[in-house]
Scaffold this motif. Structure first.
Motif, PDB file in Angstrom:
ATOM      1  N   THR A  80      -1.827  -1.168  -3.864  1.00  0.00           N
ATOM      2  CA  THR A  80      -3.031  -0.363  -3.612  1.00  0.00           C
ATOM      3  C   THR A  80      -2.564   0.919  -3.363  1.00  0.00           C
ATOM      4  OG1 THR A  80      -4.176  -2.122  -2.252  1.00  0.00           O
ATOM      5  CG2 THR A  80      -4.979   0.314  -1.886  1.00  0.00           C
ATOM      6  N   VAL A  81      -3.056   2.232  -3.872  1.00  0.00           N
ATOM      7  CA  VAL A  81      -2.737   3.300  -3.618  1.00  0.00           C
ATOM      8  C   VAL A  81      -3.760   3.746  -2.530  1.00  0.00           C
ATOM      9  CG1 VAL A  81      -2.643   5.808  -4.527  1.00  0.00           C
ATOM     10  CG2 VAL A  81      -2.008   4.069  -5.992  1.00  0.00           C
ATOM     11  N   ALA A  82      -3.163   4.253  -1.401  1.00  0.00           N
ATOM     12  CA  ALA A  82      -3.862   4.717  -0.385  1.00  0.00           C
ATOM     13  C   ALA A  82      -4.565   6.217  -0.483  1.00  0.00           C
ATOM     14  CB  ALA A  82      -2.962   5.001   1.189  1.00  0.00           C
ATOM     15  N   GLU A  83      -5.462   6.450   0.351  1.00  0.00           N
ATOM     16  CA  GLU A  83      -6.564   7.602   0.245  1.00  0.00           C
ATOM     17  C   GLU A  83      -5.596   8.642   1.027  1.00  0.00           C
ATOM     18  OE1 GLU A  83     -10.685   7.648   0.663  1.00  0.00           O
ATOM     19  OE2 GLU A  83     -10.596   5.380   0.055  1.00  0.00           O
TER      20      GLU A  83
ATOM     21  N   SER B 255      -7.196  -0.030  -5.781  1.00  0.00           N
ATOM     22  CA  SER B 255      -6.396  -1.230  -5.998  1.00  0.00           C
ATOM     23  C   SER B 255      -6.073  -1.278  -7.764  1.00  0.00           C
ATOM     24  CB  SER B 255      -7.143  -2.637  -5.850  1.00  0.00           C
ATOM     25  OG  SER B 255      -7.546  -2.734  -4.447  1.00  0.00           O
TER      26      SER B 255
ATOM     27  N   ALA C 178       1.555   5.569  -0.973  1.00  0.00           N
ATOM     28  CA  ALA C 178       0.974   6.972  -0.969  1.00  0.00           C
ATOM     29  C   ALA C 178       0.790   7.438  -2.726  1.00  0.00           C
ATOM     30  CB  ALA C 178       1.462   7.999  -0.413  1.00  0.00           C
ATOM     31  N   ASP C 179       1.821   7.290  -3.399  1.00  0.00           N
ATOM     32  CA  ASP C 179       2.056   7.454  -4.830  1.00  0.00           C
ATOM     33  C   ASP C 179       2.478   6.459  -5.587  1.00  0.00           C
ATOM     34  OD1 ASP C 179       4.353   8.258  -3.793  1.00  0.00           O
ATOM     35  OD2 ASP C 179       4.134  10.302  -4.862  1.00  0.00           O
TER      36      ASP C 179
ATOM     37  N   SER D 132      -7.109  -0.817 -13.035  1.00  0.00           N
ATOM     38  CA  SER D 132      -7.601  -0.476 -11.747  1.00  0.00           C
ATOM     39  C   SER D 132      -9.084  -0.929 -11.741  1.00  0.00           C
ATOM     40  CB  SER D 132      -7.709   0.894 -11.536  1.00  0.00           C
ATOM     41  OG  SER D 132      -8.840   1.693 -12.283  1.00  0.00           O
TER      42      SER D 132
ATOM     43  N   THR E 298       0.926  -1.258   0.076  1.00  0.00           N
ATOM     44  CA  THR E 298      -0.032   0.030   0.062  1.00  0.00           C
ATOM     45  C   THR E 298       0.841   1.174  -0.095  1.00  0.00           C
ATOM     46  OG1 THR E 298      -1.822  -1.089   1.303  1.00  0.00           O
ATOM     47  CG2 THR E 298      -1.787   1.351   1.247  1.00  0.00           C
TER      48      THR E 298
ATOM     49  N   THR F 104      -5.308   7.388  -8.662  1.00  0.00           N
ATOM     50  CA  THR F 104      -6.372   7.671  -7.899  1.00  0.00           C
ATOM     51  C   THR F 104      -6.432   6.485  -6.732  1.00  0.00           C
ATOM     52  OG1 THR F 104      -8.008   6.712  -8.938  1.00  0.00           O
ATOM     53  CG2 THR F 104      -7.655   9.040  -9.211  1.00  0.00           C
ATOM     54  N   PRO F 105      -6.690   6.686  -5.507  1.00  0.00           N
ATOM     55  CA  PRO F 105      -6.665   5.963  -4.410  1.00  0.00           C
ATOM     56  C   PRO F 105      -7.437   4.379  -5.084  1.00  0.00           C
ATOM     57  CG  PRO F 105      -7.056   7.975  -3.433  1.00  0.00           C
ATOM     58  CD  PRO F 105      -7.287   8.133  -4.860  1.00  0.00           C
TER      59      PRO F 105
END
Length: 114
Positions: free
Chosen positions: A111-114, A89, A36-37, A58, A34, A86-87
């Protein structure tokens, strides 16, 4: 006797044949991570691999990416997302040709976190 000889030969050669294919040693982002970017997508192989096809997907569909690595065999492959992810999977799928000519394929997810 011939069957036993062939079976013994297959058992001895199987590990050597399996070792002849390139294996993915590492990915960025790491499998299951996971983050952040995602400034880049990359894979490192233990033997040169010619990557012929890549797809980043995605839950909303395919995401455009740009290859930085050409079609020549290489131990490292890099691609860049053309937009900020974007946030959610993501799954990166690839197909290639190992140095011994065998087709290979694989994938990694993150996964990109929110």
């Amino acid at each position: 006797m011939i069957k036993q000889t062939l079976l013994g030969l297959a058992v001895v050669l199987a590990p050597m044949l399996a070792a002849a294919h390139s294996n993915s040693e590492a990915t960025t982002p790491a499998e299951g991570a996971t983050v952040a970017d995602v400034p880049e997508l990359s894979m490192r192989f233990d033997d040169p691999m010619r990557i012929v096809s890549v797809t980043l997907t995605s839950t909303d569909g395919d995401v455009e990416i740009e290859r930085e690595t050409g079609m020549e065999p290489a131990t490292e492959f890099r691609a860049l997302p053309l937009e900020e992810l974007t946030p959610g999977s993501y799954r990166f799928d690839w197909r290639g040709m190992a140095s011994d000519g065998h087709p290979m394929q694989g994938s990694f997810s993150f996964t990109v976190a929110e």
